[in-house]
Structures are given as C-alpha cells and as structure tokens.
Write a protein that holds these residues in place. Structure first.
Motif, PDB file in Angstrom:
ATOM      1  N   ALA A  25       0.830  -1.204   0.000  1.00  0.00           N
ATOM      2  CA  ALA A  25       0.000   0.000   0.000  1.00  0.00           C
ATOM      3  C   ALA A  25       0.865   1.254   0.000  1.00  0.00           C
ATOM      4  CB  ALA A  25      -0.934  -0.005   1.209  1.00  0.00           C
ATOM      5  N   ASN A  26       1.960   1.238   0.752  1.00  0.00           N
ATOM      6  CA  ASN A  26       2.854   2.396   0.772  1.00  0.00           C
ATOM      7  C   ASN A  26       3.461   2.639  -0.602  1.00  0.00           C
ATOM      8  OD1 ASN A  26       4.632   4.407   2.325  1.00  0.00           O
ATOM      9  ND2 ASN A  26       6.158   3.100   1.351  1.00  0.00           N
ATOM     10  N   PHE A  27       3.858   1.568  -1.281  1.00  0.00           N
ATOM     11  CA  PHE A  27       4.448   1.689  -2.614  1.00  0.00           C
ATOM     12  C   PHE A  27       3.442   2.277  -3.603  1.00  0.00           C
ATOM     13  CE2 PHE A  27       5.570  -0.323  -6.764  1.00  0.00           C
ATOM     14  CZ  PHE A  27       6.803   0.284  -6.942  1.00  0.00           C
ATOM     15  N   ILE A  28       2.195   1.824  -3.531  1.00  0.00           N
ATOM     16  CA  ILE A  28       1.172   2.295  -4.462  1.00  0.00           C
ATOM     17  C   ILE A  28       0.772   3.735  -4.161  1.00  0.00           C
ATOM     18  CG2 ILE A  28      -1.226   1.956  -5.185  1.00  0.00           C
ATOM     19  CD1 ILE A  28      -0.788  -1.053  -4.775  1.00  0.00           C
ATOM     20  N   LEU A  29       0.534   4.047  -2.886  1.00  0.00           N
ATOM     21  CA  LEU A  29       0.031   5.368  -2.525  1.00  0.00           C
ATOM     22  C   LEU A  29       1.084   6.458  -2.657  1.00  0.00           C
ATOM     23  CD1 LEU A  29      -2.097   4.393   0.605  1.00  0.00           C
ATOM     24  CD2 LEU A  29      -2.933   4.991  -1.673  1.00  0.00           C
ATOM     25  N   SER A  30       2.360   6.102  -2.615  1.00  0.00           N
ATOM     26  CA  SER A  30       3.414   7.110  -2.750  1.00  0.00           C
ATOM     27  C   SER A  30       3.877   7.260  -4.190  1.00  0.00           C
ATOM     28  CB  SER A  30       4.610   6.751  -1.859  1.00  0.00           C
ATOM     29  OG  SER A  30       5.143   5.488  -2.204  1.00  0.00           O
ATOM     30  N   SER A  31       3.248   6.544  -5.123  1.00  0.00           N
ATOM     31  CA  SER A  31       3.609   6.624  -6.538  1.00  0.00           C
ATOM     32  C   SER A  31       2.424   7.185  -7.308  1.00  0.00           C
ATOM     33  CB  SER A  31       3.982   5.236  -7.076  1.00  0.00           C
ATOM     34  OG  SER A  31       5.020   4.671  -6.311  1.00  0.00           O
ATOM     35  N   GLU A  32       2.522   8.434  -7.688  1.00  0.00           N
ATOM     36  CA  GLU A  32       1.393   9.123  -8.306  1.00  0.00           C
ATOM     37  C   GLU A  32       0.965   8.478  -9.612  1.00  0.00           C
ATOM     38  OE1 GLU A  32      -1.610  11.896  -8.190  1.00  0.00           O
ATOM     39  OE2 GLU A  32      -0.091  11.416  -6.683  1.00  0.00           O
ATOM     40  N   SER A  33       1.887   7.824 -10.312  1.00  0.00           N
ATOM     41  CA  SER A  33       1.547   7.244 -11.606  1.00  0.00           C
ATOM     42  C   SER A  33       0.500   6.147 -11.483  1.00  0.00           C
ATOM     43  CB  SER A  33       2.804   6.684 -12.275  1.00  0.00           C
ATOM     44  OG  SER A  33       3.431   5.735 -11.443  1.00  0.00           O
ATOM     45  N   PHE A  34       0.441   5.466 -10.333  1.00  0.00           N
ATOM     46  CA  PHE A  34      -0.590   4.451 -10.149  1.00  0.00           C
ATOM     47  C   PHE A  34      -1.983   5.074 -10.169  1.00  0.00           C
ATOM     48  CE2 PHE A  34       2.845   1.861  -8.118  1.00  0.00           C
ATOM     49  CZ  PHE A  34       2.743   0.768  -8.962  1.00  0.00           C
ATOM     50  N   ARG A  35      -2.092   6.319  -9.715  1.00  0.00           N
ATOM     51  CA  ARG A  35      -3.391   6.977  -9.651  1.00  0.00           C
ATOM     52  C   ARG A  35      -3.855   7.466 -11.017  1.00  0.00           C
ATOM     53  NH1 ARG A  35      -4.765   8.441  -4.398  1.00  0.00           N
ATOM     54  NH2 ARG A  35      -3.113   8.195  -2.851  1.00  0.00           N
ATOM     55  N   THR A  36      -2.926   7.730 -11.900  1.00  0.00           N
ATOM     56  CA  THR A  36      -3.266   8.388 -13.158  1.00  0.00           C
ATOM     57  C   THR A  36      -3.257   7.454 -14.355  1.00  0.00           C
ATOM     58  OG1 THR A  36      -0.940   9.024 -13.442  1.00  0.00           O
ATOM     59  CG2 THR A  36      -2.385  10.595 -12.324  1.00  0.00           C
ATOM     60  N   SER A  37      -2.915   6.185 -14.161  1.00  0.00           N
ATOM     61  CA  SER A  37      -2.848   5.281 -15.301  1.00  0.00           C
ATOM     62  C   SER A  37      -3.177   3.865 -14.859  1.00  0.00           C
ATOM     63  CB  SER A  37      -1.455   5.314 -15.937  1.00  0.00           C
ATOM     64  OG  SER A  37      -0.481   4.883 -15.008  1.00  0.00           O
ATOM     65  N   GLU A  38      -3.543   3.061 -15.815  1.00  0.00           N
ATOM     66  CA  GLU A  38      -3.776   1.644 -15.574  1.00  0.00           C
ATOM     67  C   GLU A  38      -2.410   0.972 -15.527  1.00  0.00           C
ATOM     68  OE1 GLU A  38      -6.138  -0.153 -18.595  1.00  0.00           O
ATOM     69  OE2 GLU A  38      -7.212  -1.385 -17.140  1.00  0.00           O
ATOM     70  N   SER A  39      -2.038   0.431 -14.378  1.00  0.00           N
ATOM     71  CA  SER A  39      -0.648   0.051 -14.153  1.00  0.00           C
ATOM     72  C   SER A  39      -0.488  -1.451 -13.995  1.00  0.00           C
ATOM     73  CB  SER A  39      -0.103   0.754 -12.901  1.00  0.00           C
ATOM     74  OG  SER A  39      -0.249   2.146 -13.013  1.00  0.00           O
ATOM     75  N   PHE A  40       0.605  -1.951 -14.529  1.00  0.00           N
ATOM     76  CA  PHE A  40       0.970  -3.362 -14.421  1.00  0.00           C
ATOM     77  C   PHE A  40       2.457  -3.390 -14.089  1.00  0.00           C
ATOM     78  CE2 PHE A  40       0.148  -7.715 -14.787  1.00  0.00           C
ATOM     79  CZ  PHE A  40       1.088  -8.351 -15.572  1.00  0.00           C
ATOM     80  N   SER A  41       2.776  -3.719 -12.851  1.00  0.00           N
ATOM     81  CA  SER A  41       4.138  -3.514 -12.371  1.00  0.00           C
ATOM     82  C   SER A  41       4.643  -4.741 -11.634  1.00  0.00           C
ATOM     83  CB  SER A  41       4.178  -2.303 -11.428  1.00  0.00           C
ATOM     84  OG  SER A  41       5.458  -2.135 -10.863  1.00  0.00           O
TER      85      SER A  41
END
Length: 578
Positions: free
Chosen positions: A331-347
């Motif tokens: 959750a920390n990794f996702i919430l501190s990375s703005e790109s997850f909020r603005t795009s459909e992400s596969f990481s």
C-alpha cells in the motif's frame, strides 16, 4: 504454490555480461532509456509544504504523498487487442529488466551503466555530514552496502555521504572481525541501531527516545520495502562484484522510502504487524468479497480492494496467505507513486514475507481518488486477463453501491470514544474533573478536557487471530500532530515493553505520568492499548477497557474482515471488571 518451470534455465548464462548489465540497469526507475516504448515514466515530487523535521512532519494524506518514477503501462484500446502485429500485446515487465516468473531473479552480473544526474524528489540534497543542519536532524536512516557504498539516506545527497557510509561500514566490519555482531550503540541522547542483511547494511541514528526494538523493527520494514522493489536476488550481484553499486536500481524511489518513514510516526501497522479495515456494513463487504473470490478462483494469487491504507476486502488463492507487513509495504508503494493513480498500471513487485526471492506482477487500478484494486499474479503476460477481471469487479461494485458506501464510511464511520456505550451500573460512578485549559495547548497536561467516558482519550484494539486492528479517532484533547505523534511513540514503547523477551511477555500494564494514563492488556485473543486523561481513576479506566472490548465485539462484523475460517472469540474480563 510452486513456481512455474523455467523453459530455458540456461538462457541467462549464455548471454554476454555486457547485455546482462544493461538488463540489470533497466531495473532503475529513474529513467526510461532502457524501457520499451509502451512504458511511460512519471516524475512527481513531494509537496513543498511537507515538513521534514522529525517533530513537525505531519501525517501524509493521499494528496500530500509524493510519487516516485514508476513504470506504468498505458493500456491499449480494446480494439487493438485483435489487431495484427507484435506490438499489440502488453509489454511484459520482464522486458523492463524485471526477470521472469515467481522463482526467477535478477542476473548476478557486474555494475550497470553509471548513473546520470537524475532529478531527485528529496529535500536537503545540499546537506552532508559536515552540515550543522544535517547533524541536528533527530532521526536518520541509512542503507549501504558491505563495501561502504551509500544506497539511500533520508537526508542529504548519498554521494556526499560516501565517507560517512564508509565509517558505518568500518564499525560493522570491525565488530564482525572480532567474531561478534553489533546491534546498537548509545552515545548521550543518541542511539545508533544496526541491521545487517547479508551484503546490505541498514542503520538508524535517532535521539527520539524510541526503543531499540522499535527502531530495529523500522529498519526491518525499510529492508522489506527495498526487497519489494528489487527482491532478495540482488544479493547475487554482490556475490559477483563486492563493489556493486545498487543505488541506481533504486533511483526515483525516494518518495516511497520517505512515505514509509513518515508512516512510522502515524500508522500503528508499523509496530503492531497488523492491518486495519474500513468499517462497512456486512452485506456491503460481502458483495465486494464475493466478486474478489470469483477473480481469485480464476487464477489470481491475491486480490485486494483498499481505501487508502485500509482494507475493504482481501482474498487469496487456496493456501496462499498475505502477511500484514506485505500489505503495509504494498500500500505504501502504491500510494506514494502518483503514476498508479493516473494510469492503468501493471508492475512487477516482490512480497518479501511471501517470497523474498521472486517477483509477482501487480495490476493496480484506482476507481476514485481513494479506492483502488490490486490483483497479484505470477504471470508476466496476464495484463489483459486482469484488465477483464477489473472490469468485472468494477461493474459489481457499481451495481451494489459498494463504492458509494466506501465514500460514506471514509467520512462518517470512524470510531469515537465519545460514542462508547456505557454500562448503566457505572453511569453514577465519579468522573475525573474536566478542565478549562485551552484546547490549543500543545502539551498533554493534566488540565486537558476529557475525551470519552472515565477520561478515555484513545484506544487501539488488535485481534491476534485475524492480524487486524481497529483504532479510535483522536478527540479534541489530542488535537494536533505533535500530540498525536507523542502518543504513538508512547504506544510503541508500551508495545516493546509488553513484548520484551528478556522480561516478558506481560499480560497487563498500567502507567501514569504527567501526560496521560496508559493501559495495556494482552490475552490469547487480543491486545488493547488505551490512553486516558492523567487524572483518570484506575478502577474506572479498567472498566472502560472492558467496555471497549465489548463494543468492538458488538461491531466485529463491520470493522473486521473475516476469512473462510470462523472466528472463535473468547471474551475476557480484566481483573474482574464488568
């Protein structure tokens, strides 16, 4: 779950070292020169008004959490899926340098290309160990290699701290050469805590009066966050080249580590090793869990629906369990990375408690500003399958009004000590006198007004069986961030003393000082930590703790997430309290 077989186990060995070095360098999140064209790099920064000072750093909200550079794949249009050509398939994370399926690891070859002057989203880069401002910081975190090369520093530029890192490495090596292992050093008000993880050293220098156990636990989480990004297979790079420079591989992740360090001051999950859930009506949560279970049955390893750092529903494949620390770090990794909020992400990510040696693949999609789903799989080619699963989940959540209920709960369903039900037989009991002291005072003094019954200010309840916790909101008597941080540090010390292996474990502890009364109660089923007005009566405080436990029991279907196993809840009374 066994890892899938590697169809060509010797392929890596057959490649030249130079090519392997390029693939390893592609792990860097700093830039996109080695990434395929379908990947997009996003650079974001922490808000300038975030205070980095240890005493004043606030709780990072969703808006204030900065983003790191993250590989986020912009999904192709649905009509492209059936088109011709090789470029219609989603790029595999392995093509960006992340190797293979679960059980695969990094190539253990020489250093990647030298790092360029990448933009940094970290403050105080002009500081070093010769700066008076740097030396006045109350809490430092360092990550370095066993050759003394700096990897990460909370404050200052790592390159400027190369000499200081070499000194830390020399201290560790000197003790190890004598056949011993260094744990911590105390010097005046400062405590230096060391954590050795193979070729990676982690050090915390603190004068915040936190316990050794608490600081060591924070270093363990820092190491776990590093593994989530790189996996433990990075150790093989050091086996090949002891002078391997790992810093370029973590480029752009300053915001991730900084967000985790901030969490040490406000998130009880960091020391309780438990996760918290968003309060929801049982039918609403069941609707979300049902669709996640359908997705998990179709081949997804873990499916998580979360609102910020709170779990709405969590489902895993058969015999697969997700540790609370992995939930915190993910959750920390996702919430501190703005790109997850603005795009459909596969990481690609690693869950260090699940398998520290291998990558999984995380599909992340935000339904709104706060609510997001994370689907974890072992397959690097599962993007379109997970995209379809997300569409199914979204349709069910919309039709069953789950997202509306989540937003309502986010703003209305917090627990307040003022709402604690009172036993009628205790209503006539005397209450501690209420003060007229100004509520804006920053000290938790005995003149503070009472928050709840019998002077109850705050509580944290952890279910040992579920590895989940619930906490109340802060009352007006603990109104600012300094007061709240001070209380959390007191909880951390209380937790450490209750679980001290040398003197414990203990079952109860009652402590009174000028700031508050602290009470801790541990049974085989739960742990309760409560803070009261410093004038609170001991007998009444114990009765209120029993009422808190009964209240939590009454609300258990709304505030906890249950798995398939039924919870056998044994309710206890403390010291004969009713």
């Amino acid at each position: 779950m066994d890892p899938p077989p590697n169809p060509n186990p010797n392929a890596t060995d057959a490649q030249p070292q130079a090519e392997a070095g390029v693939r390893l360098a592609a792990l860097s999140l700093r830039g996109g020169r080695d990434l395929p064209p379908d990947f997009e790099i996003h650079e974001h920064h922490l808000d300038d008004d975030d205070d980095d000072d240890d005493d004043d750093e606030g709780y990072l909200t969703a808006a204030s959490r900065g983003g790191s550079s993250t590989c986020a794949w912009k999904g192709l249009r649905d009509d492209d899926r059936d088109g011709d050509g090789d470029d219609v398939s989603p790029p595999s994370p392995s093509s960006s340098g992340y190797a293979g399926e679960r059980g695969s690891s990094l190539d253990d070859d020489p250093d990647p290309e030298p790092a360029q002057d990448w933009p940094r989203n970290k403050k105080h880069l002009d500081e070093d160990d010769a700066s008076s401002s740097w030396r006045k910081r109350k809490k430092h975190f360092f990550i370095l290699s066993n050759s003394g090369k700096p990897i990460y520093s909370r404050y200052g530029d790592e390159h400027k701290l190369a000499g200081f890192s070499a000194t830390l490495q020399a201290i560790i090596s000197f003790v190890e050469n004598s056949g011993d292992h260094i744990k911590f050093v105390r010097s005046g008000k400062h405590q230096i805590v060391f954590l050795v993880k193979g070729p990676i050293y982690l050090v915390c220098i603190s004068c915040t009066e936190e316990s050794y156990e608490g600081l060591r636990g924070q270093l363990e989480l820092m190491y776990g966050q590093l593994l989530l990004i790189l996996t433990k297979s990075v150790n093989r790079c050091f086996e090949k080249n002891p002078k391997f420079d790992m810093a370029p591989l973590l480029g752009g992740t300053d915001a991730v580590f900084l967000s985790l360090i901030h969490a040490f001051s406000w998130n009880p999950a960091a020391f309780l090793h438990a996760y918290t859930c968003l309060p929801l009506a049982q039918p609403t949560r069941q609707a979300a869990s049902a669709v996640l279970q359908d997705v998990a049955d179709s081949g997804v390893l873990f499916a998580l629906l979360m609102c910020e750092h709170k779990v709405i529903s969590l489902v895993g494949a058969q015999k697969a369990t997700l540790h609370p620390d992995d939930i915190l770090l993910l959750a920390n990794f996702i919430l501190s990375s703005e790109s997850f909020r603005t795009s459909e992400s596969f990481s690609p990510i690693c869950l260090p408690r699940y398998n520290p040696m291998a990558f999984l693949y995380a599909y992340v999609h935000f339904f709104d500003e706060h609510t997001y789903v994370t689907l974890l799989t072992t397959r690097s080619d599962a993007f379109y399958d997970l995209k379809d699963s997300r569409s199914l989940i979204q349709n069910v959540l919309l039709k069953s009004n789950v997202l509306i209920e989540v937003q309502r709960s986010l703003h209305e369903s917090a627990l307040h000590v003022e709402d604690l039900p009172i036993d009628p037989s205790s209503q006539s009991a005397s209450q501690p006198p209420q003060s007229s002291q100004d509520m804006s005072s920053q000290s938790l003094s005995s003149e503070m007004a009472i928050g709840g019954p019998a002077g109850l200010w705050h509580f944290i309840y952890k279910s040992i069986y579920l590895d989940q916790y619930v906490s109340s909101e802060f009352p007006s008597s603990i109104s600012n961030q300094k007061q709240q941080k001070r209380l959390y540090k007191a909880y951390q010390k209380l937790y450490a003393s209750m679980h001290d292996k040398a003197t414990g474990p203990h079952k109860t502890q009652f402590k009174r000082d000028d700031d508050y009364v602290l009470f801790c109660w541990i049974t085989q089923d739960f742990e309760l930590y409560a803070a009261f007005n410093p004038l609170a009566d001991k007998t009444q405080a114990i009765k209120m703790c029993n009422r808190v436990c009964q209240w939590v029991r009454d609300l258990e279907n709304e505030i906890f997430v249950y798995g398939e196993s039924a919870l056998s809840w044994q309710y206890h009374h403390c010291w004969g309290g009713k």
